[in-house]
Design a protein around this motif. Structure first.
Motif, short mmCIF file in Angstrom:
data_model
loop_
_atom_site.label_atom_id
_atom_site.label_comp_id
_atom_site.label_asym_id
_atom_site.label_seq_id
_atom_site.Cartn_x
_atom_site.Cartn_y
_atom_site.Cartn_z
N ARG A 125 26.70 16.23 -36.39
CA ARG A 125 25.66 15.65 -37.24
C ARG A 125 25.19 16.67 -38.26
O ARG A 125 24.90 16.34 -39.40
CB ARG A 125 24.47 15.16 -36.40
CG ARG A 125 24.71 13.76 -35.88
CD ARG A 125 23.47 13.06 -35.35
NE ARG A 125 22.30 13.20 -36.18
CZ ARG A 125 21.13 13.70 -35.76
NH1 ARG A 125 20.99 14.11 -34.53
NH2 ARG A 125 20.11 13.77 -36.56
N GLU A 128 27.69 16.72 -40.97
CA GLU A 128 27.51 15.53 -41.81
C GLU A 128 26.33 15.69 -42.77
O GLU A 128 26.42 15.31 -43.93
CB GLU A 128 27.26 14.30 -40.94
CG GLU A 128 28.48 13.79 -40.22
CD GLU A 128 28.13 12.60 -39.33
OE1 GLU A 128 26.93 12.39 -39.02
OE2 GLU A 128 29.06 11.89 -38.95
N GLU A 129 25.22 16.23 -42.25
CA GLU A 129 24.03 16.40 -43.09
C GLU A 129 24.29 17.38 -44.23
O GLU A 129 23.87 17.15 -45.36
CB GLU A 129 22.85 16.87 -42.24
CG GLU A 129 22.34 15.83 -41.27
CD GLU A 129 21.60 14.69 -41.96
OE1 GLU A 129 21.01 14.89 -43.03
OE2 GLU A 129 21.62 13.59 -41.40
N ILE A 131 27.19 18.19 -45.62
CA ILE A 131 28.11 17.60 -46.59
C ILE A 131 27.42 16.49 -47.38
O ILE A 131 27.61 16.38 -48.60
CB ILE A 131 29.41 17.13 -45.90
CG1 ILE A 131 30.20 18.37 -45.45
CG2 ILE A 131 30.24 16.26 -46.84
CD1 ILE A 131 31.43 18.07 -44.64
N SER A 132 26.62 15.68 -46.73
CA SER A 132 25.90 14.62 -47.42
C SER A 132 24.98 15.20 -48.50
O SER A 132 24.92 14.70 -49.62
CB SER A 132 25.09 13.80 -46.42
OG SER A 132 24.29 12.86 -47.07
N TYR A 133 24.28 16.26 -48.15
CA TYR A 133 23.40 16.93 -49.11
C TYR A 133 24.22 17.48 -50.28
O TYR A 133 23.88 17.27 -51.45
CB TYR A 133 22.62 18.05 -48.44
CG TYR A 133 21.86 18.92 -49.40
CD1 TYR A 133 20.66 18.49 -49.96
CD2 TYR A 133 22.35 20.17 -49.78
CE1 TYR A 133 19.97 19.28 -50.86
CE2 TYR A 133 21.67 20.96 -50.68
CZ TYR A 133 20.48 20.52 -51.22
OH TYR A 133 19.80 21.30 -52.13
N ASP A 135 27.13 16.56 -51.31
CA ASP A 135 27.67 15.46 -52.12
C ASP A 135 26.67 15.05 -53.21
O ASP A 135 27.07 14.72 -54.33
CB ASP A 135 27.98 14.24 -51.25
CG ASP A 135 29.32 14.34 -50.55
OD1 ASP A 135 30.21 15.09 -51.03
OD2 ASP A 135 29.50 13.65 -49.53
N ARG A 136 25.38 15.09 -52.88
CA ARG A 136 24.35 14.69 -53.85
C ARG A 136 24.07 15.77 -54.89
O ARG A 136 23.84 15.46 -56.05
CB ARG A 136 23.04 14.35 -53.14
CG ARG A 136 23.10 13.08 -52.32
CD ARG A 136 21.72 12.65 -51.81
NE ARG A 136 20.94 13.68 -51.16
CZ ARG A 136 21.03 14.01 -49.87
NH1 ARG A 136 21.88 13.37 -49.08
NH2 ARG A 136 20.27 14.96 -49.36
N ALA A 142 30.55 20.55 -51.90
CA ALA A 142 30.84 19.64 -50.79
C ALA A 142 32.33 19.66 -50.47
O ALA A 142 32.73 19.67 -49.30
CB ALA A 142 30.39 18.22 -51.14
N ARG A 146 33.94 20.83 -46.90
CA ARG A 146 34.88 20.02 -46.11
C ARG A 146 36.12 20.83 -45.74
O ARG A 146 36.59 20.77 -44.62
CB ARG A 146 35.28 18.76 -46.89
CG ARG A 146 34.27 17.67 -46.86
CD ARG A 146 34.82 16.40 -47.54
NE ARG A 146 33.81 15.38 -47.56
CZ ARG A 146 32.88 15.25 -48.51
NH1 ARG A 146 32.85 16.08 -49.52
NH2 ARG A 146 31.99 14.29 -48.43
#
Length: 188
Positions: A125, A128-129, A131-133, A135-136, A142, A146
């Motif tokens: 998790r 995921e957090e 990478i999600s951040y 990505d934005r 990002a 990965r």
């Protein structure tokens, strides 16, 4: 604990410690001590023995940067055992107090106290957090993240190892230079 008046004003960090898990009296005493450190000594960060993504949701709430409307909503991220450590009335009251404190404080964003987790039991998790951040805010970063996480992890759609609450389904694959976790060693 030493007398409150004897605590030096120059001290950068204090840790009430974790004398006991799960006692209401201890959680209340820890909350009161932390409140005093924030109000009387100007401390601006609470570092908890808790998962980073779950506490960062609380952090966003107490700093008025969240879609969560209540302290209770901000604690809903704590779904993994042991939920009682963080989703209890003493912590709920403290999180509500911290939000109210931050709403009253003058001096802008830097004067507001945050709530941060130091554990990564929810490794996938957390990945995921991050990478999600990224990505934005920085898609190139990002992409690099990965690739770098890929040195240690391989995605699987149906399997979730250490964090059943995670939707990542990532399996740890030892990097050639990474130590083998003790639970996987035959001699452990």
């Amino acid at each position: 604990m030493c007398a409150w008046r004897d605590w030096p004003r120059t001290q950068d960090a204090r840790g009430p410690g974790e004398a006991s898990h799960g006692t209401h009296d201890f959680y209340q005493a820890r909350a009161r001590t932390t409140q005093r450190l924030i109000e009387e000594k100007g401390f601006c960060a609470v570092a908890a023995e808790a998962d980073w993504p779950d506490t960062y949701r609380v952090n966003r709430y107490v700093r008025d940067r969240s879609d969560d409307v209540t302290a209770e909503e901000s604690l809903r991220g704590f779904r993994r055992f042991p939920t009682w450590m963080w989703r209890n009335t003493a912590v709920l009251d403290f999180v509500g107090w911290l939000r109210e404190h931050n709403d009253r404080v003058s001096g802008g964003e830097r004067a507001r106290a945050g709530f941060y987790g130091l554990d990564l039991y929810s490794l996938y998790r957390s990945i995921e957090e991050v990478i999600s951040y990224l990505d934005r805010v920085d898609p190139e970063a990002a992409k690099r993240a990965r690739e770098r996480y890929g040195l240690h992890c391989r995605r699987q759609s149906d399997r979730q190892l250490d964090d059943p609450q995670s939707s990542a389904g990532v399996e740890v694959v030892a990097h050639p230079t990474a130590p083998v976790p003790s639970r996987d060693r035959p001699d452990s």
